[in-house]
Design a protein around this motif. Structure first.
Motif, mmCIF file in Angstrom:
data_model
loop_
_atom_site.group_PDB
_atom_site.id
_atom_site.type_symbol
_atom_site.label_atom_id
_atom_site.label_comp_id
_atom_site.label_asym_id
_atom_site.label_seq_id
_atom_site.Cartn_x
_atom_site.Cartn_y
_atom_site.Cartn_z
ATOM 1 N N ASN A 76 0.833 -1.204 0.000
ATOM 2 C CA ASN A 76 0.000 0.000 0.000
ATOM 3 C C ASN A 76 0.866 1.253 0.000
ATOM 4 O O ASN A 76 1.680 1.442 0.907
ATOM 5 N N GLY A 77 0.701 2.101 -1.018
ATOM 6 C CA GLY A 77 1.344 3.409 -1.027
ATOM 7 C C GLY A 77 2.767 3.451 -1.524
ATOM 8 O O GLY A 77 3.393 4.510 -1.510
ATOM 9 N N THR A 79 3.860 2.459 -4.663
ATOM 10 C CA THR A 79 3.858 2.795 -6.095
ATOM 11 C C THR A 79 4.998 2.166 -6.884
ATOM 12 O O THR A 79 5.748 2.833 -7.589
ATOM 13 N N GLY A 80 5.140 0.846 -6.743
ATOM 14 C CA GLY A 80 6.110 0.118 -7.559
ATOM 15 C C GLY A 80 7.510 0.044 -7.015
ATOM 16 O O GLY A 80 8.371 -0.588 -7.630
ATOM 17 N N GLU A 81 7.784 0.660 -5.869
ATOM 18 C CA GLU A 81 9.140 0.656 -5.323
ATOM 19 C C GLU A 81 9.304 -0.334 -4.173
ATOM 20 O O GLU A 81 10.301 -0.299 -3.464
ATOM 21 N N THR A 110 12.815 5.237 -1.068
ATOM 22 C CA THR A 110 11.699 6.141 -1.265
ATOM 23 C C THR A 110 11.360 6.811 0.059
ATOM 24 O O THR A 110 11.481 6.191 1.125
ATOM 25 N N LEU A 112 8.342 7.856 0.648
ATOM 26 C CA LEU A 112 6.912 7.654 0.836
ATOM 27 C C LEU A 112 6.629 6.805 2.074
ATOM 28 O O LEU A 112 7.403 5.916 2.418
ATOM 29 N N TRP A 114 4.550 3.805 3.484
ATOM 30 C CA TRP A 114 3.906 2.660 2.868
ATOM 31 C C TRP A 114 3.744 1.538 3.880
ATOM 32 O O TRP A 114 4.308 1.575 4.964
#
Length: 213
Positions: A76-77, A79-81, A110, A112, A114
């Motif tokens: 979740n959250g 985005t592909g990383e 990242t 972000l 997640w």
């Protein structure tokens, strides 16, 4: 610009999730009209903390008195990383599985926030339910593949995998039950590539959740 291996990673991650849910769904859609419905079937979820640390892990555990028949996961959250390194049902050759652990790393750094979600498909105890596993060779080759076979007389209801020693630099490309429209599945295969060149030794473990046919 993404490298060719990174592009391969994104496709692999999608197929891993879909096939994981297909394997889990095998017990919901019986292969034969004569098959009985799975008793007490429920889905349990567990989600890790959401933050920007490199590794996230969570375990979905079946309610008391129920056993694990299938598995799934979701990132979740990220985005592909993110890449799922552990997709591991518990149990063993003499013990019915009751939980599944999902562990995921950032494949590239990242900032972000997640999280990882584990899904457990649980049912009332099934006859002969066990977890089988096979560990592949540990080396520094780019690709490895391993198959977990159900014991004789048992069929596959769910599956999992685990990458050992590669800590986010390995990508599962194949996560595949055998069988077909008229043949009950009896094994699960896991194949993994290095995301980028990795000099360390690593291995792949395949898990099969099996019950008496």
């Amino acid at each position: 610009m993404r490298t060719q291996k990174q592009a391969r990673r994104f496709g692999a991650r999608a197929s891993v999730l879909v096939l994981g849910l297909v394997a889990a769904g095998a017990v919901i859609a019986p292969a034969s009209p004569a098959s009985a419905a799975v008793p007490g079937l429920v889905r349990v979820t567990a989600t890790s903390v959401s933050n920007s640390t490199d590794f996230h892990s969570t375990t979905a555990t079946c309610p008391a008195g129920k056993v694990l028949t299938g598995t799934g996961y979701e990132l979740n959250g990220v985005t592909g990383e993110g890449v799922v390194d552990d997709f591991r049902p518990n149990g063993g050759v003499a013990a019915a599985p009751t939980a599944v652990t999902v562990g995921a790393y950032e494949s590239d750094a990242t900032a972000l926030n997640w999280s990882a979600t584990a899904y457990a498909i649980c049912a009332n105890p099934l006859p002969g339910l066990v977890r089988a596993s096979t560990v592949g060779a540990s080396n520094s080759l780019d690709f490895r593949s391993v198959v977990a076979n159900c014991p004789v007389g048992k069929v596959l209801t769910g599956a999992g995998y685990e990458l050992n020693g590669v800590t986010g630099e390995g990508i599962v490309d194949d996560f595949r039950p055998n069988g077909g429209p008229a043949t009950a599945p009896t094994s699960a295969a896991s194949g993994a590539y290095e995301e980028d060149v990795f000099a360390g030794n690593w291995s792949d473990t395949a898990y099969a959740i099996c019950a008496t046919a």
